[in-house]
Design an enzyme around this catalytic site. Structure first.
Site, PDB file in Angstrom:
ATOM      1  CG  ASP A 254      44.659  39.403  39.396  1.00 45.93           C
ATOM      2  OD1 ASP A 254      45.608  39.784  38.705  1.00 45.93           O
ATOM      3  OD2 ASP A 254      44.360  38.198  39.564  1.00 45.93           O
TER       4      ASP A 254
ATOM      5  CD  GLU B  57      46.785  42.521  33.453  1.00 49.41           C
ATOM      6  OE1 GLU B  57      45.688  41.931  33.291  1.00 49.41           O
ATOM      7  OE2 GLU B  57      47.411  42.494  34.510  1.00 49.41           O
TER       8      GLU B  57
ATOM      9  CG  ASP C 146      50.056  34.807  37.247  1.00 49.28           C
ATOM     10  OD1 ASP C 146      49.865  35.366  38.361  1.00 49.28           O
ATOM     11  OD2 ASP C 146      49.141  34.586  36.443  1.00 49.28           O
TER      12      ASP C 146
HETATM   13  C1  NOJ Z   1      45.993  35.966  38.298  1.00 45.78           C
HETATM   14  C2  NOJ Z   1      46.873  36.548  39.360  1.00 45.78           C
HETATM   15  O1  NOJ Z   1      48.091  36.948  38.810  1.00 45.78           O
HETATM   16  C3  NOJ Z   1      47.046  35.533  40.468  1.00 45.78           C
HETATM   17  O2  NOJ Z   1      47.865  36.087  41.461  1.00 45.78           O
HETATM   18  C4  NOJ Z   1      45.702  35.138  41.021  1.00 45.78           C
HETATM   19  O3  NOJ Z   1      45.867  34.156  42.000  1.00 45.78           O
HETATM   20  C5  NOJ Z   1      44.829  34.590  39.900  1.00 45.78           C
HETATM   21  N1  NOJ Z   1      44.715  35.580  38.861  1.00 45.78           N
HETATM   22  C6  NOJ Z   1      43.434  34.229  40.402  1.00 45.78           C
HETATM   23  O4  NOJ Z   1      42.786  35.338  40.869  1.00 45.78           O
END
Ligand code: NOJ
Length: 982
Positions: A552, A555, A628
């Site tokens: 994750d 970017e 998200d």
């Molecule tokens: C951002 C991610 O997009 C999300 O899916 C994740 O739960 C959080 N970071 C925490 O790791």
């Protein structure tokens, strides 16, 4: 430009910001970026000046006789803006194979020692150099506009590239018809390297301030001659605009971006004549068919589509703003042809789109790097998919369990919680393959280090989950806690593989989940072996073969950085600035993790790595998801279009957080999310840490039952998905296919992005994305009957495309079977996909308008690479209804000479998997839409057990219940050739 004008421009920019939502303030608009402002300004000036013409021209081409690279051509390029040239541009034309022409422009022999970033293709393409070059024959003629070189090429010689020298114009034709024009609007520009003093100052006076120099310069730029002594005034204002105060250093909020190389943006315009629809530029939360970005009317955007990977919080459901990953490619579609272009650049790129009556116009604006365009000739969408995959790679067949159901949330709190979730799924008979761990599993968010208070025995926990036939996924983010007690940090600093600040020597530090952090530079080859070691079972003692990885925040997300990312003047391996490679950065991290997992076991197992950020080529390394999203109807509706866009851009292994990441969806909305998710290539429920628990077993009946049935439906369909992924691995065709890709001749379907087909299975799905919906209208393009998968109602064939209304109370949604297809499913409910490998198959035959049907099935062991040596089953089922009786047959496709090249004939006797699958039977065959009741149903002369329910046939022309023939337990094996006469 005088300072007051510059300030006035800023005031105009500030106005729209005030009406925007707070989160948008974290991200820049085009006007807030000097390169975008300058390059977009060219289009503004061009639109106001009828005589506007390109200052760029070419000199006659020089052939390069490259060894393995084959022939290519170099056109020296000139610009009338800077006559007394102190730099040179060069345009190369190369052919990549499969009819793909590559057009590259670079600045060469700059008298400054800088180079443009030219390694993007190294990361994205299967091979950095062209596989072969057919552009060997070139003709030259002189027409009104001057010299034109024409290259005729392509397998059937129907492709041509016409290169006009002055002013620069490149026309691409398919079968004599112009389908793409480069520099049609004269917006091509490559800002050459220059010194700050040459850009602003009349006199090279070190005491001048930028402001006083700008006041003095008034738009006429001063250029050094090649000797560096004489100076000449050149009018560049008509094209380049006023000198830009931010060209050499840019400030935004509290950040300063030092630009040691000064302005080096480039712009190119590409026109698609005769087209109304272009698609691509994933990833955006916007309709599949790209909108105008000139703000000219309602329903248009006023900002360009932005491609700059960012961590965006609560993104808008309809916006051209940047998201987490990007594919700088578009496809243009008419009912006669499809054509595509990939603009392979690793720096920020923005794309303006316009829809004049004559076609679609685009302008691409990038901050730095060389221009590297690939013209994908089509002529149909399926050809574009293959051409793009041939360049950047095919999606490998994922592990079977990774396309089953995943249960995630931020966070499962402890070891007990994880096992409890698994137990509750089992108790309620809801299938589950993967339980996920978000960042809280790691002590102080030091990934790899388990929080031993909550997870005292991670190995035991993983083994217990593994014993259920399931897997786990844990998150490993790219930020590394700056702490001498953390072995990963110590290693990375000792190896000196951390991304540097703009002084090129000190490690860049920023803030993320774990507090003060550093970021490994995965552009540095020294980091790769080290990263591989980190995942070996010996080094990561708390990991097992049941554990896979989620990457994750790549970017990269830097909480205290500009636009929540890294400063652009950070420095990577090779001395390249972060701005040059920003959009590639996330992909390098996923690749390194994929490579690491591949080395963990011997014999090798297929890795699974989920990544948030991506770039062309990322499809080779695992899955991605749409980040998200929110638990709203609007977001749910938008996810289909986003996933379709990702799919046509090569990112087929994609999904969205089921339930929505933010918020607490109503149970109705959650059920609809599950129905949508069950038909996404990657199917994972996920939720933010502040949301209420929402695992399906927590709900009362009938809701729990509906969610159970929906997840079971996914498991029934696993053979369909797996076969679709297998096809993607061979042809590059996506597993989720939009209407235009299925029916490229039917322009009425070109704007549709809320329904789609699964691979080549004939399944058509339309998620319900609004509250209280009782029926849903589905568009049908072709002259085939469609059958409701659940109710077996038939919507008859029709010569005309049409809309049909499908009843969709909460427990159901449109899943239609296109006539002419045979669907292989596994109907028995199991606790996990790994427990299904010896289950029998059911065949559902959807009789086509002509009485025929066919379908394919691909099966292998689901997680090894044994398929590369022939350990797979690949079958084709056919219903031939042309005679008095119909024949349903099963035959082998795995003959060893298929497109897959090296695949050898399936041999059922070698190895335990092959032995197991060789006993698997077809337990039921359902034939929908036969014209009349058969007089007998026999296989090899033996009568089979069957039943018949009369109903509408495929060709009666009226909607009703389909006729249904059910053949029970025909005792036929899936791996055998057989035929049944009806
Ligand atoms: C951002 C991610 O997009 C999300 O899916 C994740 O739960 C959080 N970071 C925490 O790791």
């Amino acid at each position: 430009m005088i300072l007051s004008t510059w300030l006035a421009a800023l005031t105009i920019v500030a106005a729209p910001l005030q009406v925007m939502a707070a989160k948008n303030h974290d991200f820049k608009l085009c006007q807030q970026q000097s390169f975008c402002r300058r390059l977009r300004g060219i289009a503004d000036r061009a639109s106001k000046d009828e005589g506007f013409t390109s200052p760029y021209s070419l000199l006659p081409p020089v052939p390069n006789k490259g060894g393995s690279a084959g022939a290519s051509w170099t056109f020296p390029m000139k610009t009338s803006l800077y006559k007394d040239v102190e730099f040179e541009l060069q345009l190369d034309i190369l052919e990549q194979g499969d009819g793909i022409a590559r057009i590259r422009v670079d600045e060469v022999n700059s008298n400054l020692s800088w180079k443009r970033y030219n390694e993007t293709s190294k990361w994205a393409l299967l091979e950095a150099e062209p596989a072969r070059a057919d552009l060997s024959s070139v003709t030259e003629k002189t027409s009104q506009g001057g010299k034109v070189n024409t290259f005729n090429y392509g397998a059937s010689g129907d492709l041509s590239l016409e290169i006009r020298h002055e002013p620069l114009l490149i026309t691409f034709k398919q079968g004599g018809e112009t389908v793409m024009i480069i520099n049609d609007r004269n917006l091509f520009h490559m800002e050459h390297f220059r010194r700050r003093e040459d850009f602003f100052f009349e006199e090279n006076n070190e005491n001048d301030t930028i402001e006083s120099a700008i006041d003095g310069a008034e738009g006429d730029q001063v250029v050094l001659s090649p000797t560096g002594k004489e100076k000449e005034k050149v009018d560049t204002k008509w094209f380049e605009g006023e000198p830009d105060k931010d060209a050499f250093e840019e400030r935004w909020k509290t950040w300063a971006d030092a630009k040691p190389k000064g302005p080096e943006g480039f712009s190119v315009d590409i026109t698609f004549p005769g087209t109304e629809h272009i698609y691509g530029l994933a990833e955006h939360a916007s309709p599949l068919s790209l909108r105008s970005t000139d703000g000219s009317a309602e329903g248009t955007f006023s900002e360009p589509y932005r491609l700059y990977n960012v961590d965006i919080f609560e993104y808008e459901a309809d916006s051209p703003m940047s998201l987490y990953g990007n594919i700088p490619m578009v496809h243009a579609q008419t009912s006669k042809h499809s054509v595509g272009v990939l603009n392979l650049v690793g720096s920020e790129t923005l794309v303006d789109v316009k829809h004049p009556k004559s076609g679609v116009q685009t302008q691409w604006m990038s901050e730095s790097g060389i221009m590297d365009l690939f013209i994908l000739p089509g002529p149909k969408p399926k050809d574009l998919f293959r051409q793009y995959a041939g360049l950047t790679g095919y999606t490998p067949i994922p592990p079977l369990w990774s396309i089953a159901y995943h249960q995630c949330r931020w966070n499962y709190l402890d070891q007990h919680d994880v096992l409890d979730v698994n137990r509750r799924f089992d108790e309620e008979d809801i299938p589950l393959d993967v339980t996920w761990l978000d960042i809280e599993y790691a002590a102080e968010h030091k990934y790899f280090d388990w929080d031993k208070k909550q997870f005292p025995d991670p190995v035991k926990m993983q083994n217990e989950v593994g014993a259920l036939g399931r897997k786990m996924v844990a998150i490993v983010d790219p930020h590394i806690k700056k702490s001498d007690n953390f072995r990963v940090y110590k290693d990375a600093t000792e190896k000196d593989i951390i991304t540097k600040r703009n002084d090129k020597t000190s490690n860049f530090e920023g803030w993320c989940w774990t507090g003060s952090s550093v970021w490994v530079d995965f552009f540095n080859p020294k980091s790769w072996d080290w990263w591989t070691e980190m995942f070996s079972f010996k080094v990561w003692e708390d990991s097992t073969k049941f554990l896979y990885i989620w990457n994750d925040m790549n970017e990269p997300s830097v909480f205290d950085g500009p636009e929540i990312s890294m400063p652009r003047d950070n420095v990577h391996y090779g001395g390249w600035e972060h701005r040059d490679v920003h959009n590639i950065n996330g992909a390098t991290f996923q690749k390194a993790t994929f490579d690491a997992l591949l080395e963990r076991e011997s014999p090798k197992k297929r890795p699974f790595v989920l990544s948030r950020s991506f770039f062309p080529g990322s499809q080779r390394y695992g899955a991605i998801w749409t980040g998200d999203n929110m638990g709203t109807w609007e977001h749910m509706a938008g996810q289909t279009a986003m996933l379709l866009s990702l799919n046509i851009c090569g990112m087929t292994f994609a999904g969205a957080d089921v339930g929505g990441f933010f918020g607490n969806p109503s149970v109705e909305m959650l059920i609809r999310w599950y129905q949508a998710g069950a038909f996404m290539p990657f199917f994972r429920a996920h939720a933010h840490i502040d949301t209420k628990r929402r695992e399906p077993y927590l709900f009362d009946e009938p809701y729990k039952g509906i969610m159970r049935d929906t997840i079971r439906l996914r498991y029934q369909m696993l053979p369909v998905w797996y076969t679709a992924f297998h096809e993607a691995s061979l042809s590059g065709a996506p597993t989720m296919r939009p209407q235009y890709a299925m029916f490229p001749e039917d322009s009425l379907g070109f704007a549709i992005d809320d329904q789609y087909y699964i691979g080549d299975s004939g399944l058509l799905v339309k998620p319900v994305t609004a509250a209280g919906v009782e029926d849903t209208v589905v568009y049908l393009s072709d002259n085939q009957p469609y059958y409701n998968y659940f109710s077996h109602r038939v919507y008859p064939a029709s010569k005309r495309s049409r809309h049909v209304k499908v009843p969709t109370p909460l427990e159901t949604f449109p899943v239609l079977l296109q006539g002419g297809y045979i669907l292989p499913i596994r109907a028995r409910a199991r606790k996990a996909s790994t427990l299904m490998w010896r289950d029998p198959f059911t065949l559902i035959v959807a009789v086509g308008a002509d009485g025929n049907a066919s379908g394919r099935l691909y099966v292998d062991d689901g997680d090894s690479y044994d398929y590369e040596s022939g350990q797979f089953v690949w079958r084709e089922f056919k219903l031939d209804g042309s005679g008095k009786t119909s024949t349903l047959s099963n035959h082998n496709l795995a003959t060893g000479d298929q497109a897959a090249g090296d695949l050898v004939k399936f041999s059922p006797s070698s190895g335990p998997w092959a032995e197991g699958i060789s006993t698997v039977q077809v337990e039921q065959i359902v034939v929908l839409g036969l014209k009349s009741k058969p007089t007998s149903v026999q296989a090899s002369g033996t009568d089979l057990e069957w039943s018949w329910v009369a109903g509408s046939s495929a060709s009666t022309g009226s909607e009703g219940d389909a006729s249904k023939l059910t053949i029970k337990n025909p005792k036929l094996k899936i791996v055998d050739d057989w035929s049944i006469t009806l």
